[in-house]
Design an enzyme around this catalytic site. Structure first.
Site, PDB file in Angstrom:
ATOM      1  N   GLY A 296      92.142  41.502  76.028  1.00  0.00           N
ATOM      2  CA  GLY A 296      91.469  42.776  75.838  1.00  0.00           C
ATOM      3  C   GLY A 296      91.802  43.800  76.906  1.00  0.00           C
TER       4      GLY A 296
ATOM      5  N   ARG B 122      97.651  41.024  88.052  1.00  0.00           N
ATOM      6  CA  ARG B 122      96.983  41.930  88.981  1.00  0.00           C
ATOM      7  C   ARG B 122      95.491  41.945  88.669  1.00  0.00           C
ATOM      8  NH1 ARG B 122      98.198  47.957  89.912  1.00  0.00           N
ATOM      9  NH2 ARG B 122      97.219  48.296  91.948  1.00  0.00           N
ATOM     10  N   ILE B 123      94.678  41.839  89.699  1.00  0.00           N
ATOM     11  CA  ILE B 123      93.229  41.834  89.518  1.00  0.00           C
ATOM     12  C   ILE B 123      92.733  43.268  89.631  1.00  0.00           C
ATOM     13  CG2 ILE B 123      91.041  40.979  90.422  1.00  0.00           C
ATOM     14  CD1 ILE B 123      92.927  38.866  89.045  1.00  0.00           C
TER      15      ILE B 123
ATOM     16  N   PRO C 254      88.083  43.270  91.724  1.00  0.00           N
ATOM     17  CA  PRO C 254      87.775  41.954  92.314  1.00  0.00           C
ATOM     18  C   PRO C 254      86.309  41.550  92.157  1.00  0.00           C
ATOM     19  CG  PRO C 254      89.089  43.287  93.815  1.00  0.00           C
ATOM     20  CD  PRO C 254      88.698  44.185  92.681  1.00  0.00           C
TER      21      PRO C 254
ATOM     22  N   THR D   1      84.152  42.099  89.602  1.00  0.00           N
ATOM     23  CA  THR D   1      83.852  41.537  88.282  1.00  0.00           C
ATOM     24  C   THR D   1      84.792  40.391  87.938  1.00  0.00           C
ATOM     25  OG1 THR D   1      85.219  43.258  87.289  1.00  0.00           O
ATOM     26  CG2 THR D   1      82.854  43.662  87.397  1.00  0.00           C
TER      27      THR D   1
ATOM     28  N   LYS E 277      97.556  40.280  83.666  1.00  0.00           N
ATOM     29  CA  LYS E 277      97.852  39.185  82.736  1.00  0.00           C
ATOM     30  C   LYS E 277      96.641  38.864  81.852  1.00  0.00           C
ATOM     31  CE  LYS E 277     101.584  36.543  84.931  1.00  0.00           C
ATOM     32  NZ  LYS E 277     101.898  35.286  85.669  1.00  0.00           N
TER      33      LYS E 277
ATOM     34  N   GLU F 286      89.730  33.588  80.232  1.00  0.00           N
ATOM     35  CA  GLU F 286      89.609  32.208  79.771  1.00  0.00           C
ATOM     36  C   GLU F 286      90.128  31.164  80.748  1.00  0.00           C
ATOM     37  OE1 GLU F 286      90.138  32.393  75.082  1.00  0.00           O
ATOM     38  OE2 GLU F 286      90.897  34.150  76.109  1.00  0.00           O
TER      39      GLU F 286
END
Lengths: 708, 330, 192
Positions: free
Chosen positions: A513, A593-594, A597, A599, A665, A669
């Protein structure tokens, strides 16, 4: 102020912690979920579900119920609108007939929707639904899921059912060390805290649905197909969604609500009860998995065989593709993986957080732990020894594979080097202690989406996209992405989502998403920046651009695209009582890439806690004689609560995806993948007893100790 | 849920009079079990008589230095009460082991005793159940029963009583006091719950229409050294699969006095008198505790999937009595 | 004697009075959500098994799904809409916001109301199943993570934001100001 200032904002929002933009609404109770939006003249629908496990409806005694106070209608197969079910939807799947309600008299399982009672108040609807007498012609049913079923057959689902490489049996025969074990996982349910809810109404020839779902575009397309409507005349809104985990697509209640609103020509709300969710919201099938590993004495794999059996209903083919994870994780000279299903008289399963990977990684990563023990090799060393250079089955290159970095960083932080490999030798009072690890991977993909950005005359920007924030933090993530792309502070970005009117977009699913939506936002922002000349006048209606990422995403080369992770757990086991407690847990992930951070940590640890819950608690029970669920409530179906969750940490290594505009990415999950295996492996390390069936309940621990 | 009338009782005689002999009427107190059962359709009362505001919410020391606990005292207030914590810690621990903070704030002592089993067949109207629908059968015996009874069950019902509090009260020789239209009465906890036999739907010895007004606990020196331990399938907020309430008085290495009761093994809190007989006068050592548990569990008749409870109760008995003995030796 | 199956009742919610007719079957939860448009209190299970509908009644945390509205008459009900002091968030709310003590947000009002109640209970010296020393003279036990987890275990969070919820409750506990607006201020001196 009429001039834009798209340049000069130095702060990079992506990568810095940001509280949820809708957070204040959530902590004050102002955020309204689907069942909470008021409508004038609202009627309430209550579904009536089958108590028979197989057969047909002989008669429905509607007359007494229609005479009850407040009752407006009883919909059933004798009077329902006819639906169109022969289509392939947005996600490439056919509709589950369970959601095409009241189309015939057949009953394929307990809990099948047989009628909808509509009344003026929820109390009246409930009492009338409970009073509705339905007569069934019952036929013998079968709900027993066992291995070795001769009727099992391979199903492709979202991946091929079977893959092969090399000569499996020869490699097994040539292996110095062989593991051959069967692992089972039980029926599991999503149970988002917000039950499924939908209100349907017709407004000037347009169907309006206020709904709780994972993708407005998806729901519009399914409803338009089912009711043979022009998709342009259907609008679905879901501003806040109380969790989904795969269960919130089109389900019986939305379709029933649309039918009732059509018949009554007034707004109708249908909300699933928690009990109804056990048969109507989908679930994860139980699995029976056989894993055979053949290795050289040092643990190098010669053969990897993973065969998974899952269960589906008699009306819909859904496969839990547990064997798929083996195709990504480890190299071997010969590979065989296959996913089969059997049809039983049970509700249709569906996608549930990490479908395939969650149960599959339990079996595979537990088997690797057994191999490590047998070879006398450290479990991490064993995994790194079998790192593939390219896709173990596909032969395709990896678009980044940082599993080694995850294990190395995790081992360092967890204190793995000090671990004594011997099982059953550490004690703290009544508790035996042990540690375990497991690897993880989950597919990293993107799907076409559209987004609209409007530059306002006041210098603010409105991003509109039919994304769904089901708790992932998507609304905030897209705010950060847009702020960076437009080089403005986040306070000047307003993200609007959860409305099909904003154009087609990917669902909140498949961990795709935020990446898919961000891509569309980046594309729109890029074009908007080209249109905005510094100092130019913005007209009162603003300047709007629209993006569509279909072509860009189609241009992506075929590669093995995945996130990776390393899971670590420490458990305490009281073998006198069978209690297992997780004491600490650490997950290190390489997942692109986050964006946020703050959430992201919740996404990872949330998944890991699902792993704890899967390892120790979750199990839906079914009575074979009556065919239905037993203890179908949250006291009977245990999910982890506060006291089950220890100190838990998640972190990540630098792993931006160079082919994604933001480097994302996907993180929704992977947190659950391998987590249950890490816990189960730690239970072995604590006690010396392997538990190959989940959940690891007290009675199983007690019985295993007695037999040991 | 069918429609019902609602009346608030002003005093105890009034409450008893309002309920009368109407089989379709129920007392409503905390509601944590009754309201749930009304939603599931197991209970379908036509009348509710609200007794929550009756003046039965006090905990007092009795003349003989025992405790008198009002029936509408909430579980929370019971657990937090200084005298209970000091003199009957097993009771505080048992109450705190049950449900959640919210539910303990609502649930009352009287209601806790009268809560119904959580057997999944009992709470599911689509399935037979002798307790809910006499004569319809007990599917649990051949079905899902991994958390069902191993002691005192019958071929008609294998459900377990869900209360934690009642297990402690059974060990403490609590007495239930009630009011009826014919005047007050009392029954020891040990006699409150009827044997299952062929009538699992008849659960208590209370006369029809009786209102529990209070409990009394006798003075119990041994109770000062007591403990409740509960095993469940989640660390909190779950019903027991096995529990023990135990009190132990050890003098010079010998068990001077003992109280033991088991939970989640029978249709009622199970006072382990056979175990107590072994314990009293014996050396306070592991072998004694194991022998005591074995004596009690000798009567166990496990089903296909709940034999683990026999092991569990033995292990729990050895562990908890061992802890109490060790503390006594300090 | 034909008694009614509905009544006109007056509920006291967040310091306001609401008079409304209710079917006796209407729970406090449904009265809040369906009749009074106070939808901040959530319906997760409707069976007392999840804690999403936690509200404070007479200052104590309870679940609204297992109470009939008619039986709540005369009691002081505080919902999530009533815990803030005007625009200033309650410290528990602020901590949930700052530390991301949620994901989907659906269990959040219940978690927050439960935490407010739990901190009051702790300050009053109530023990929990995680408390070793039950002696009343010992006072409130140290508010460890284990104590918070046990006391909050009646609130399920399927997103499993448990770690940050516990952090938020601990942070809020450090502020001392744990009295919600709209209930009687008797715990000021109890706040340890």
């Amino acid at each position: 102020m009429t001039s834009t200032s798209v340049k000069g904002a130095p702060v990079r929002a992506v990568g810095t912690k940001h509280v949820r933009v809708e957070g204040r609404d959530k902590v004050t109770g102002k955020a309204r979920y689907a069942g909470e939006v008021p409508f004038a003249h609202l009627a309430h629908g209550w579904l009536v579900l089958s108590s028979a496990a197989r057969g047909r409806i002989e008669a429905i005694e509607t007359e007494p119920v229609l005479a009850m106070p407040g009752v407006l209608a009883v919909l059933h197969h004798g009077n329902a609108l006819r639906l169109h079910t022969d289509f392939v939807g947005m996600l490439g799947t056919r509709p589950d007939p369970t959601c095409a309600v009241f189309q015939n008299d057949k009953v394929p399982h307990v809990g099948w929707p047989v009628a909808l009672v509509v009344a003026e108040t929820p109390e009246q609807a409930r009492e009338a639904a409970e009073a509705l007498v339905v007569h069934y012609e019952q036929q013998p049913h079968d709900v027993e899921f066992t291995g070795g079923d001769p009727n099992a057959y391979p199903v492709d689902g979202h991946m091929p059912a079977v893959t092969d490489k090399g000569d499996l049996e020869s490699e097994l025969a040539a292996s110095a060390v062989v593991i051959d074990a069967e692992y089972t996982t039980p029926e599991e349910h999503h149970h988002p805290m917000e039950p499924h809810a939908a209100t349907a109404r017709w407004d000037d020839g347009r169907l309006e649905l206020t709904d709780s779902n994972q993708g407005a575009t998806w729901v519009v397309a399914e409803l338009a197909n089912l009711f043979s409507l022009d998709p342009e005349s259907v609008r679905v809104r879901s501003e806040h969604v109380g969790g989904g985990f795969g269960s919130k697509g089109v389900r019986a209640h939305q379709v029933a609500a649309v039918m009732a609103a059509t018949v009554l020509q007034r707004p109708v709300r249908v909300v699933l009860t928690r009990r109804q969710m056990f048969t109507l919201a989908g679930h994860r099938s139980p699995t029976i998995q056989r894993v055979r590993l053949g290795a050289d004495p040092d643990g190098r794999l010669r053969a990897l065989d993973h065969r998974a059996l899952s269960r589906t209903s008699t009306v819909y083919d859904f496969v839990e593709p547990s064997a798929g994870v083996a195709r990504v994780m480890y190299d071997a000279d010969a590979h065989h993986t296959e996913n089969q299903v059997v049809r039983l008289d049970v509700p249709s399963p569906t996608w549930m957080r990490a479908p395939g990977e969650a149960p599959g990684s339990f079996a595979l990563e537990a088997a690797l732990d057994e191999l490590a023990e047998k070879c006398g090799v450290d479990p991490i060393a064993l995994r790194l020894r079998n790192e593939p250079e390219k896709g173990p089955v596909s032969g395709l290159p990896f678009a980044g594979r940082n599993l080694r970095a995850c294990f190395e960083e995790g081992a360092r932080r967890f204190g793995w080097a000090e671990r004594d490999p011997r099982p059953g030798v550490r004690r703290d009072g009544r508790w035996l202690l042990g540690t375990g690890t497991a690897g993880a991977s989950f597919g990293a993909g993107a799907a076409p989406s559209t987004a609209t950005i409007t530059a306002q005359a006041d210098g603010s920007f409105t991003v509109s996209i039919a994304a769904a924030d089901i708790g992932t933090g998507a609304r905030t993530a897209l705010t950060l992405v847009a702020a960076d792309a437009l080089e403005v502070p986040t306070g000047r970005i307003l993200v609007r989502l959860g409305d099909s009117a904003y154009g087609p977009a990917m669902i909140a699913g498949g961990s795709m998403g935020t990446r898919s939506w961000s891509w569309a936002v980046m594309a729109a922002a890029g074009e908007l920046r080209e249109r905005l000349v510094p100092g130019m006048e913005i007209p009162p209606q603003g300047i709007t651009v629209r993006s569509d990422t279909t072509e860009a995403i189609a241009a992506l080369a075929r590669k093995e695209r995945h996130s990776f992770g390393a899971q670590f757990a420490e458990v305490a086991v009281d073998t006198a009582t069978g209690e297992v407690r997780v004491r600490r847990m650490l997950g290190i992930f390489a997942a692109g890439r986050i964006v946020n951070p703050l959430t992201a940590k919740g996404q990872f640890t949330g998944g890991m806690i699902w792993g704890i819950s899967m390892a120790l608690h979750e199990e839906a029970r079914r009575d074979t004689v009556y065919g239905g669920p037993l203890g179908a409530d949250l006291a009977g179906y245990h999910i982890a609560t506060h006291a089950d969750v220890p100190r838990i940490e998640a972190d990540w290594v630098d792993d931006p995806d160079p082919e994604d505009p933001v480097g994302i990415k996907g993180i929704g999950e992977i947190g659950i993948v391998g987590a249950a295996a890490a816990v189960a492996n730690a239970v072995w390390h604590a006690t010396g007893v392997r538990h190959r069936s989940l959940p690891i309940r007290p009675d199983r621990v007690l019985t295993a100790v007695r037999l040991a | 849920m069918k429609e019902f009338t609602y009346q608030k009782a002003a005093d105890v005689p009034g409450a008893v009079a309002l309920l009368g002999a109407d089989p379709d009427a129920r007392f409503l107190a905390g509601g944590t079990n009754l309201v749930d059962l009304m939603k599931s359709g197991v209970e379908r009362p036509a009348r509710l008589v609200d007794v929550r505001e009756l003046p039965l919410d006090r905990i007092e020391t009795t003349a003989d230095d025992g405790l008198r606990i009002g029936a509408t005292v909430t579980n929370s207030d019971l657990a937090a009460h200084p005298e209970v914590r000091r003199r009957y810690p097993v009771l505080t621990q048992a109450v705190l082991a049950g449900a959640s903070g919210q539910l303990r704030n609502m649930a009352t002592v009287g209601g806790n005793l009268l809560q119904r089993t959580r057997c999944a067949y009992f709470t599911d109207l689509t399935k037979p159940c002798n307790k809910r629908d006499p004569g319809s059968g007990c599917p649990a015996i051949r079905g899902e029963h991994h958390n069902h009874a191993v002691l005192g069950a019958s071929s008609h019902c294998v459900a377990v009583h869900p209360s934690d509090m009642a297990v402690a009260l059974a060990a403490l020789d609590g007495v239930v006091h009630y009011e009826t239209a014919d005047g007050p009465g009392e029954v020891p906890i040990g006699w409150l719950y009827l044997p299952v036999a062929e009538t699992p739907h008849r659960e208590t010895a209370l006369p029809p229409g009786a209102l529990i007004t209070h409990l009394t606990l006798p003075p119990s020196p041994v109770a000062a050294h007591s403990r409740y331990r509960k095993v469940r399938e989640r660390a909190s907020y779950a019903f027991a699969i096995g529990s023990i309430a135990a009190a132990l008085d050890v003098r010079d290495g010998v068990v001077h006095d003992a109280r033991v009761a088991f939970g989640a093994v029978a249709s009622r809190p199970w006072r382990a008198r056979a175990a107590e007989r072994i314990l009293i006068g014996a050396q306070a050592v592991t072998e004694t505790f194991g022998a005591a548990a074995d004596a009690e569990m000798a009567a166990a008749r496990p089903l296909a999937h709940n034999a683990y409870k026999v092991t569990l109760m033995r292990n729990l008995t050895v562990a908890v009595l061992g802890e109490l003995a060790e503390e006594a030796g300090r | 004697m034909a008694l009614p199956t509905s009544s006109v009742i007056t509920l006291h919610i967040n310091g306001e009075k609401f008079t409304l007719p209710v079917d006796h079957r209407t729970t406090l939860l449904d009265a809040l959500r369906e009749r009074l448009d106070l939808t901040g209190t959530k319906k997760g299970c409707d069976q007392g098994q999840c804690g999403a509908c936690t509200v404070l009644v007479d200052g104590r945390r309870t679940v609204a799904c297992l109470q009939f509205a008619v039986a709540a008459e005369g009691r002081e009900v505080t919902t999530i809409e009533g815990v803030a002091d005007g625009e200033r968030l309650h410290p528990v709310q602020q901590a949930f916001l700052d530390l991301d003590g949620y994901q989907c947000g659906y269990c959040t009002p219940g978690q927050i109301c439960s935490a407010i109640g739990a901190l009051q209970e702790h300050a009053a010296g109530w023990p929990s199943a995680a408390t070793d020393d039950l002696r009343p003279e010992s006072g409130p036990p140290p508010l460890t993570a284990e104590e918070i987890r046990e006391r909050m275990s009646g609130n399920l969070c399927r997103c499993a934001a448990y770690a940050s919820i516990v952090d938020a409750v601990a942070q809020a506990a450090g502020t001392r100001a744990i009295q919600p607006a709209g209930t009687q201020a008797d715990s000021e001196e109890q706040a340890a």
